[in-house]
Design a protein around this motif. Structure first.
Motif, mmCIF file in Angstrom:
data_model
loop_
_atom_site.group_PDB
_atom_site.id
_atom_site.type_symbol
_atom_site.label_atom_id
_atom_site.label_comp_id
_atom_site.label_asym_id
_atom_site.label_seq_id
_atom_site.Cartn_x
_atom_site.Cartn_y
_atom_site.Cartn_z
ATOM 1 N N PRO A 38 0.824 -1.213 0.000
ATOM 2 C CA PRO A 38 0.000 0.000 0.000
ATOM 3 C C PRO A 38 0.855 1.259 0.000
ATOM 4 O O PRO A 38 1.957 1.287 0.552
ATOM 5 N N ALA A 39 0.337 2.285 -0.626
ATOM 6 C CA ALA A 39 1.011 3.582 -0.617
ATOM 7 C C ALA A 39 0.584 4.340 0.633
ATOM 8 O O ALA A 39 -0.606 4.450 0.935
ATOM 9 N N ILE A 40 1.557 4.853 1.365
ATOM 10 C CA ILE A 40 1.282 5.603 2.603
ATOM 11 C C ILE A 40 1.898 6.989 2.428
ATOM 12 O O ILE A 40 3.053 7.217 2.795
ATOM 13 N N PRO A 41 1.147 7.913 1.863
ATOM 14 C CA PRO A 41 1.714 9.240 1.562
ATOM 15 C C PRO A 41 1.873 10.129 2.780
ATOM 16 O O PRO A 41 2.705 11.034 2.772
ATOM 17 N N ASN A 42 1.061 9.905 3.828
ATOM 18 C CA ASN A 42 1.122 10.785 4.985
ATOM 19 C C ASN A 42 0.622 10.036 6.231
ATOM 20 O O ASN A 42 0.185 8.882 6.145
ATOM 21 N N PHE A 43 0.667 10.718 7.360
ATOM 22 C CA PHE A 43 0.275 10.105 8.628
ATOM 23 C C PHE A 43 -1.204 9.738 8.641
ATOM 24 O O PHE A 43 -1.582 8.668 9.119
ATOM 25 N N SER A 44 -2.054 10.607 8.100
ATOM 26 C CA SER A 44 -3.495 10.346 8.104
ATOM 27 C C SER A 44 -3.837 9.084 7.321
ATOM 28 O O SER A 44 -4.671 8.278 7.747
#
Length: 452
Positions: A38-44
């Motif tokens: 999965p792509a995790i671009p930011n904390f949210s």
């Protein structure tokens, strides 16, 4: 320590020291392929992913946690964000690992295929989490401010924590340790030591037995050393958990420092270049990589608690836990006082190398058959009708003698009762060390055996 060959094969090991057993089975780790990372671009986005992990479904949760950790390893997030997400996912990881472990703990070994799969999943999850924290520490964007140093100390503590848990899980499952686990643990501690972060306090809400919710890299590292010094493979699972709990509580009482020039060395030291917890000093040549433990304060603590137990103080009031009786605590404290003193226990009987094959059987009926040559029959004077006897008498009540035992020839009994063949490694007057390289009968810790 048993020498491991260059290309280890899957094997079972069995020891008989002081009426205790230790089983171990070589492990060849294989990481199963996972779905798309999965792509995790930011904390949210990461927090949203964690909130959707189905903890009620262990296998699906394991797969999703593995995907999430893979996503963190390949992400371009900064150190602080990755650390925050790892701290957020720590409780689900601990929960799933504990649930998966229930499938193989306290089960006979060698493990069945399904139990083996669960064990590999737990080890993979713990190792991947440690790798994520290590990757987080290598991003190199931390400064020298107090906040950044505190963050780096916490990261190194988590690396020590999850690598140590991997070692303990092998002990719980009675499996031979993977190569390099202790070297990795030494590496993390040495890094914290070089950065002068080894003694810096680190909060850890998942370790309720740590003093006031605070710990350090040294305290966590020493706790795992103490667990190994206790001889965890020879203890029951409940005893291993007791030792772990006490080691966490008392590890701050143990000092750990480098060897000074001309200093008198104890019998055992920690060698940061050796794949083991403690090593005999006589076998260590490079003194710059040696560390010694100071257990004087720990011995005093154990002595004081022992005196309080004799005065009828409850174990829970002494911080020993609610799941152990005063008798259990007294016995374990006496045992640990010897193990943690680092003094070499005098061997009553000399152990020497041996060769030959040993036949092993389990259970009273098998023992009676192979020793006496006949099937065990309960004497009439001590005979009590069991439910099986009652059912037999009722089912065959029209026979002339419904209580007459059926004749079974020796060939059929030999097929029913069988022995396993083990190779002898060494022996003494009160113990044997046996090894086998083929799969055989399953056995449990504390199993009663007969050897020939």
């Amino acid at each position: 320590m048993q020498h491991r060959p260059a290309n280890p094969i899957k094997q079972d090991i069995i020891c008989f020291p002081r009426n205790r057993l230790f089983f171990s089975q070589g492990v060849t780790m294989s990481v199963a392929g996972t779905s798309l990372t999965p792509a995790i671009p930011n904390f949210s986005a990461g927090r949203e992913f964690i909130s959707r992990i189905p903890l009620s479904n262990q296998q699906l949760a394991f797969a999703e946690l593995s995907r999430f950790l893979d996503g963190l390893l390949s992400s371009t997030l900064n150190v602080k964000t990755v650390f925050q997400l790892l701290e957020l996912v720590r409780p689900p990881i601990a929960f799933i690992a504990e649930e998966l472990a229930k499938s193989y703990l306290n089960k006979p070994v060698p493990m069945a295929d399904m139990e083996e799969g669960f064990f590999r999943q737990v080890i993979q999850l713990l190792q991947k989490t440690a790798k994520c924290y290590e990757h987080c520490s290598e991003k190199g964007s931390l400064g020298i401010s107090r906040e950044d140093r505190a963050l780096l100390a916490a990261i190194l503590h988590r690396c020590i924590h999850f690598t140590g848990l991997t070692i303990l899980e092998h002990q719980h499952a009675r499996r031979e340790l993977l190569w390099g686990l202790w070297l990795k643990l030494h590496e993390y501690y040495e890094k914290a030591e070089k950065l002068e972060l080894a003694l810096q306090e680190v909060p850890d809400v998942l370790e309720p037995h740590a003093q006031k919710g605070k710990t350090s890299c040294t305290a966590a590292y020493v706790a795992f050393i103490l667990c190994d010094m206790s001889g965890g493979f020879s203890l029951s699972l409940q005893e291993q958990k007791m030792v772990r709990r006490w080691a966490l509580s008392w590890s701050p009482l143990v000092s750990l420092h480098a060897i000074a020039l001309g200093e008198t060395l104890p019998q055992y030291v920690i060698d940061l270049t050796y794949d083991a917890a403690l090593r005999p000093t006589a076998e260590s040549l490079n003194t710059t990589q040696l560390r010694r433990l100071g257990t004087v304060r720990l011995a005093s603590q154990i002595s004081q608690i022992g005196l309080q137990l004799k005065q009828r103080v409850r174990p829970v009031e002494l911080g020993l836990g609610e799941d152990c009786s005063p008798q259990q605590c007294t016995r374990m404290l006496a045992y640990l006082a010897s193990q943690w003193s680092q003094a070499r226990a005098a061997r009553k009987y000399r152990r020497h190398p041996s060769t030959g094959m040993v036949r092993v059987c389990t259970g009273f009926e098998e023992m009676h058959f192979f020793i006496s040559g006949s099937e065990f029959q309960q004497p009439e004077s001590a005979r009590v009708y069991s439910r099986q006897d009652f059912d037999q008498l009722y089912a065959f009540r029209f026979q002339e003698n419904p209580g007459q035992a059926l004749y079974i020839n020796r060939e059929k009994l030999s097929a029913t009762y069988r022995v396993d063949t083990w190779e002898m490694v060494n022996q003494s007057a009160n113990g044997f060390r046996l090894i086998r390289s083929v799969s055989g009968r399953k056995m449990v810790h504390g199993q009663l055996l007969a050897l020939c």
